[in-house]
Design a protein around this motif. Structure first.
Motif, PDB file in Angstrom:
ATOM      1  N   SER A  75       6.829   4.675   8.014  1.00  0.00           N
ATOM      2  CA  SER A  75       8.346   4.283   7.765  1.00  0.00           C
ATOM      3  C   SER A  75       9.174   3.290   8.558  1.00  0.00           C
ATOM      4  CB  SER A  75       8.823   5.854   7.611  1.00  0.00           C
ATOM      5  OG  SER A  75      10.347   5.808   7.202  1.00  0.00           O
ATOM      6  N   SER A  76      10.395   3.346   8.181  1.00  0.00           N
ATOM      7  CA  SER A  76      10.983   2.345   9.012  1.00  0.00           C
ATOM      8  C   SER A  76      11.508   2.712  10.480  1.00  0.00           C
ATOM      9  CB  SER A  76      12.047   1.667   8.138  1.00  0.00           C
ATOM     10  OG  SER A  76      13.323   2.478   8.537  1.00  0.00           O
ATOM     11  N   PRO A  77      11.393   1.738  11.319  1.00  0.00           N
ATOM     12  CA  PRO A  77      11.978   2.303  12.690  1.00  0.00           C
ATOM     13  C   PRO A  77      13.465   2.515  12.770  1.00  0.00           C
ATOM     14  CG  PRO A  77      10.702   0.033  12.829  1.00  0.00           C
ATOM     15  CD  PRO A  77      10.905   0.330  11.634  1.00  0.00           C
ATOM     16  N   ALA A  78      14.340   2.034  11.892  1.00  0.00           N
ATOM     17  CA  ALA A  78      15.711   2.536  11.994  1.00  0.00           C
ATOM     18  C   ALA A  78      15.797   3.872  11.396  1.00  0.00           C
ATOM     19  CB  ALA A  78      16.421   1.566  10.864  1.00  0.00           C
ATOM     20  N   LEU A  79      14.963   4.234  10.348  1.00  0.00           N
ATOM     21  CA  LEU A  79      15.207   5.782   9.832  1.00  0.00           C
ATOM     22  C   LEU A  79      14.540   6.634  10.930  1.00  0.00           C
ATOM     23  CD1 LEU A  79      15.746   7.652   7.579  1.00  0.00           C
ATOM     24  CD2 LEU A  79      13.469   7.226   6.692  1.00  0.00           C
ATOM     25  N   ALA A  80      13.640   6.292  11.710  1.00  0.00           N
ATOM     26  CA  ALA A  80      13.299   7.256  12.697  1.00  0.00           C
ATOM     27  C   ALA A  80      14.084   7.557  13.589  1.00  0.00           C
ATOM     28  CB  ALA A  80      11.847   6.614  13.584  1.00  0.00           C
ATOM     29  N   VAL A  81      15.086   6.443  14.084  1.00  0.00           N
ATOM     30  CA  VAL A  81      16.094   6.658  15.050  1.00  0.00           C
ATOM     31  C   VAL A  81      17.062   7.462  14.500  1.00  0.00           C
ATOM     32  CG1 VAL A  81      18.009   5.579  16.159  1.00  0.00           C
ATOM     33  CG2 VAL A  81      15.498   4.471  16.180  1.00  0.00           C
ATOM     34  N   GLU A  82      17.469   7.340  12.987  1.00  0.00           N
ATOM     35  CA  GLU A  82      18.373   8.031  12.384  1.00  0.00           C
ATOM     36  C   GLU A  82      17.937   9.631  12.540  1.00  0.00           C
ATOM     37  OE1 GLU A  82      19.240   6.448   8.476  1.00  0.00           O
ATOM     38  OE2 GLU A  82      20.378   8.213   7.869  1.00  0.00           O
ATOM     39  N   ILE A  83      16.750   9.756  12.021  1.00  0.00           N
ATOM     40  CA  ILE A  83      16.433  11.287  12.062  1.00  0.00           C
ATOM     41  C   ILE A  83      16.422  11.913  13.324  1.00  0.00           C
ATOM     42  CG2 ILE A  83      14.498  12.629  11.596  1.00  0.00           C
ATOM     43  CD1 ILE A  83      13.654  10.774   9.134  1.00  0.00           C
ATOM     44  N   PHE A 139       0.740  -0.411   1.361  1.00  0.00           N
ATOM     45  CA  PHE A 139       0.600  -1.742   2.227  1.00  0.00           C
ATOM     46  C   PHE A 139       1.715  -2.545   2.020  1.00  0.00           C
ATOM     47  CE2 PHE A 139      -2.374  -5.052   3.991  1.00  0.00           C
ATOM     48  CZ  PHE A 139      -1.768  -5.020   5.121  1.00  0.00           C
ATOM     49  N   LEU A 140       2.258  -2.940   0.720  1.00  0.00           N
ATOM     50  CA  LEU A 140       3.350  -3.829   0.322  1.00  0.00           C
ATOM     51  C   LEU A 140       4.476  -3.265   0.961  1.00  0.00           C
ATOM     52  CD1 LEU A 140       2.576  -4.992  -3.336  1.00  0.00           C
ATOM     53  CD2 LEU A 140       3.139  -6.275  -1.406  1.00  0.00           C
ATOM     54  N   LYS A 141       4.854  -1.882   0.760  1.00  0.00           N
ATOM     55  CA  LYS A 141       5.986  -1.163   1.568  1.00  0.00           C
ATOM     56  C   LYS A 141       5.894  -1.684   3.371  1.00  0.00           C
ATOM     57  CE  LYS A 141       4.728   2.988   2.900  1.00  0.00           C
ATOM     58  NZ  LYS A 141       4.341   3.502   3.857  1.00  0.00           N
ATOM     59  N   ASP A 142       4.611  -1.486   3.769  1.00  0.00           N
ATOM     60  CA  ASP A 142       4.672  -1.552   5.318  1.00  0.00           C
ATOM     61  C   ASP A 142       5.161  -3.036   5.586  1.00  0.00           C
ATOM     62  OD1 ASP A 142       3.808   0.939   4.990  1.00  0.00           O
ATOM     63  OD2 ASP A 142       1.400   0.355   5.756  1.00  0.00           O
ATOM     64  N   MET A 143       4.441  -3.964   4.719  1.00  0.00           N
ATOM     65  CA  MET A 143       4.726  -5.496   4.927  1.00  0.00           C
ATOM     66  C   MET A 143       6.069  -5.954   4.851  1.00  0.00           C
ATOM     67  SD  MET A 143       1.337  -7.652   3.583  1.00  0.00           S
ATOM     68  CE  MET A 143       1.058  -6.736   2.224  1.00  0.00           C
ATOM     69  N   LYS A 144       6.670  -5.226   3.845  1.00  0.00           N
ATOM     70  CA  LYS A 144       8.254  -5.490   3.620  1.00  0.00           C
ATOM     71  C   LYS A 144       8.876  -5.042   4.893  1.00  0.00           C
ATOM     72  CE  LYS A 144      11.907  -4.689   0.367  1.00  0.00           C
ATOM     73  NZ  LYS A 144      12.965  -4.847   1.653  1.00  0.00           N
ATOM     74  N   ILE A 145       8.682  -3.525   5.440  1.00  0.00           N
ATOM     75  CA  ILE A 145       9.395  -2.976   6.656  1.00  0.00           C
ATOM     76  C   ILE A 145       9.149  -4.174   7.682  1.00  0.00           C
ATOM     77  CG2 ILE A 145       9.491  -1.177   8.207  1.00  0.00           C
ATOM     78  CD1 ILE A 145       8.561   0.661   6.086  1.00  0.00           C
ATOM     79  N   ALA A 146       8.050  -4.593   8.007  1.00  0.00           N
ATOM     80  CA  ALA A 146       7.625  -5.467   8.953  1.00  0.00           C
ATOM     81  C   ALA A 146       8.335  -6.787   9.021  1.00  0.00           C
ATOM     82  CB  ALA A 146       6.046  -5.716   9.054  1.00  0.00           C
ATOM     83  N   LEU A 147       8.450  -7.408   7.601  1.00  0.00           N
ATOM     84  CA  LEU A 147       9.143  -8.724   7.676  1.00  0.00           C
ATOM     85  C   LEU A 147      10.623  -8.646   7.667  1.00  0.00           C
ATOM     86  CD1 LEU A 147       6.999 -10.068   4.493  1.00  0.00           C
ATOM     87  CD2 LEU A 147       7.376 -11.301   6.601  1.00  0.00           C
ATOM     88  N   ASP A 148      11.195  -7.315   7.298  1.00  0.00           N
ATOM     89  CA  ASP A 148      12.781  -6.980   7.321  1.00  0.00           C
ATOM     90  C   ASP A 148      13.111  -7.039   8.873  1.00  0.00           C
ATOM     91  OD1 ASP A 148      12.854  -7.087   4.852  1.00  0.00           O
ATOM     92  OD2 ASP A 148      13.206  -4.962   4.365  1.00  0.00           O
ATOM     93  N   LEU A 191      12.150 -13.619  13.788  1.00  0.00           N
ATOM     94  CA  LEU A 191      10.879 -14.236  13.960  1.00  0.00           C
ATOM     95  C   LEU A 191      10.429 -14.891  12.814  1.00  0.00           C
ATOM     96  CD1 LEU A 191       9.517 -11.016  15.529  1.00  0.00           C
ATOM     97  CD2 LEU A 191      10.294 -13.250  16.883  1.00  0.00           C
ATOM     98  N   CYS A 192       9.330 -15.959  12.864  1.00  0.00           N
ATOM     99  CA  CYS A 192       8.856 -16.549  11.835  1.00  0.00           C
ATOM    100  C   CYS A 192       7.172 -16.044  11.662  1.00  0.00           C
ATOM    101  CB  CYS A 192       8.717 -17.931  12.218  1.00  0.00           C
ATOM    102  SG  CYS A 192       7.881 -18.750  10.697  1.00  0.00           S
ATOM    103  N   LEU A 193       6.864 -15.124  11.001  1.00  0.00           N
ATOM    104  CA  LEU A 193       5.457 -14.579  10.740  1.00  0.00           C
ATOM    105  C   LEU A 193       4.798 -15.066   9.842  1.00  0.00           C
ATOM    106  CD1 LEU A 193       6.054 -11.013  12.141  1.00  0.00           C
ATOM    107  CD2 LEU A 193       5.528 -12.898  13.456  1.00  0.00           C
ATOM    108  N   PRO A 194       4.279 -16.380   9.757  1.00  0.00           N
ATOM    109  CA  PRO A 194       3.566 -16.901   8.420  1.00  0.00           C
ATOM    110  C   PRO A 194       2.396 -16.251   7.853  1.00  0.00           C
ATOM    111  CG  PRO A 194       3.234 -18.317  10.281  1.00  0.00           C
ATOM    112  CD  PRO A 194       4.326 -17.242  10.826  1.00  0.00           C
ATOM    113  N   GLY A 195       1.461 -15.725   8.731  1.00  0.00           N
ATOM    114  CA  GLY A 195       0.534 -15.127   8.373  1.00  0.00           C
ATOM    115  C   GLY A 195       0.777 -13.800   7.453  1.00  0.00           C
ATOM    116  N   LEU A 196       1.781 -13.108   7.983  1.00  0.00           N
ATOM    117  CA  LEU A 196       2.243 -12.008   7.424  1.00  0.00           C
ATOM    118  C   LEU A 196       2.979 -12.234   6.192  1.00  0.00           C
ATOM    119  CD1 LEU A 196       2.741  -8.839   7.124  1.00  0.00           C
ATOM    120  CD2 LEU A 196       4.883  -9.531   8.441  1.00  0.00           C
ATOM    121  N   GLY A 197       3.658 -13.294   5.864  1.00  0.00           N
ATOM    122  CA  GLY A 197       4.316 -13.574   4.643  1.00  0.00           C
ATOM    123  C   GLY A 197       3.158 -14.169   3.836  1.00  0.00           C
ATOM    124  N   LEU A 198       2.216 -14.748   4.118  1.00  0.00           N
ATOM    125  CA  LEU A 198       1.075 -15.122   3.094  1.00  0.00           C
ATOM    126  C   LEU A 198       0.713 -13.761   2.262  1.00  0.00           C
ATOM    127  CD1 LEU A 198      -0.530 -17.210   1.728  1.00  0.00           C
ATOM    128  CD2 LEU A 198      -2.092 -17.411   3.537  1.00  0.00           C
TER     129      LEU A 198
END
Ligand code: NAP
Length: 305
Positions: A96-104, A236-245, A252-259
């Motif tokens: 899940s998202s790091p921000a939600l972990a902090v909120e909980i 996995f798409l959910k995870d990559m979106k959390i990481a890219l956000d 940060l520029c993470l071109p491998g993750l973006g591809l």
């Protein structure tokens, strides 16, 4: 010891089963009741809501799909925090998202409840064999309290820092896997195109410098055309979106993750949302005008947007 468990899907059912095997009395809830039936047959006690689980248990694990599911289960009107007593311990294993972990963690602390974010790596195989890597964020005292349970679920258990640190560590894990999966697909396609026997190639390269968990566990499934989850493409798409956000926030520029995210988005558009992540081979095959064994799941019912 009474332990609560919410979410009995691919991962949760195996993990909860290990706690049953260890002799704990398990109180469980899952959105779809039938998916908890096997655990109930083995002695787990069914509850009608997360609130019912937390009213009975001082320690409750969650292993649901998405951040929105976790928000509902932890913070919703029938959620865990609505009934859990002070001194309770929440342990979330969802990615899940790091921000939600902090909120909980903050919401739990106002009620005297401790909270850990504890996402895992090791896949369906690791969940079944209790060999998961567990990446933990939260207070050291809560981590120490959770350790006897973690030891029934995994082999590598590390406290990474305060609330949210477990989820950030899991994002590092997913960034590493994302480009790695593209590389596994490209290697297999190249091997096939130049007339090598891909299975024999794996014998040579899996144990060398190119070896990886994905190569060992997913390449053989790709070659057999076994596209079943495992790890859902949509997760996995959910995870990559959390990481890219998160990367975006840190500029940060993470071109491998973006591809990798783009290629998996194409896989979902081709009907692969509910397949395992190894079905990425279908996209790379299509891009090179090749075809291999295995059919994608129809995605009519899969969420878009
Ligand atoms: P899954 O099979 O979809 O399991 C999730 C379970 O949570 C489902 O049974 C779902 O209920 C339940 N759920 C969702 N919302 C709920 C709610 N509001 N109340 C009660 N139950 C709820 O997924 P999974 O493969 O086990 O993955 C779980 C999490 O672990 C995901 O965040 C995933 O990204 C992560 N993860 C997966 C793997 C892997 O290899 N599979 C590895 C590491 C981490 P339904 O039965 O109604 O769908």
């Amino acid at each position: 010891m009474h332990i609560g468990w919410i979410g009995t899907g691919v991962m949760g059912r195996s993990m909860a089963g290990h706690l049953l095997d260890a002799g704990h009395t398990l109180f469980i809830f899952n959105r779809t009741r039938e998916k908890a039936a096997a655990l109930v047959e083995r002695g787990a006690v069914w509850c009608d809501s997360p609130a019912d689980v937390a009213a009975t248990c001082h320690v409750v694990f969650t292993m649901v799909g998405y951040p929105a599911d976790l928000r509902d289960v932890a913070l919703g009107s029938m959620g865990l925090l609505s009934t859990m007593q002070p001194d309770g311990l929440l342990i979330d294993c969802t990615t899940s998202s790091p921000a939600l972990a902090v909120e909980i963690a903050k919401a739990a602390a106002t009620k005297g409840i401790a909270s850990l974010d504890a996402p895992v790596s090791g896949g369906d195989v690791g969940a079944r064999n209790a060999t998961l890597s567990i990446m933990v964020g939260g207070e050291k005292a809560a981590f120490d309290r959770a350790m006897p349970y973690f030891e029934k679920l995994g082999k590598t258990i590390v406290l990474q820092g305060p609330a949210g640190s477990g989820q950030h560590t899991k994002m590092v894990n997913q960034i590493l896997i994302a480009s790695g999966m593209v590389a596994v697909c490209e290697g297999l396609i190249y091997a096939r195109a130049c007339g090598l026997d891909p299975e024999r190639v794996l014998q040579s390269v899996s144990g060398g410098a190119a070896g990886s968990w994905s190569l060992t566990n997913y390449a053989p499934r790709m070659l057999k055309g076994d596209l079943a989850p495992g790890f859902y493409v949509e997760h996995f798409l959910k995870d990559m979106k959390i990481a890219l956000d998160a990367a975006d926030e840190m500029k940060l520029c993470l071109p491998g993750l973006g591809l990798a995210k783009q290629l998996y988005t194409m896989l979902a558009a081709m009907g692969g949302s509910r397949n395992g992540t190894q079905s990425l081979i279908k996209v790379l095959e299509a891009m090179s005008g090749m075809s291999g064994p295995g059919n994608l799941t129809d995605s009519k019912s899969a969420p878009r947007g």
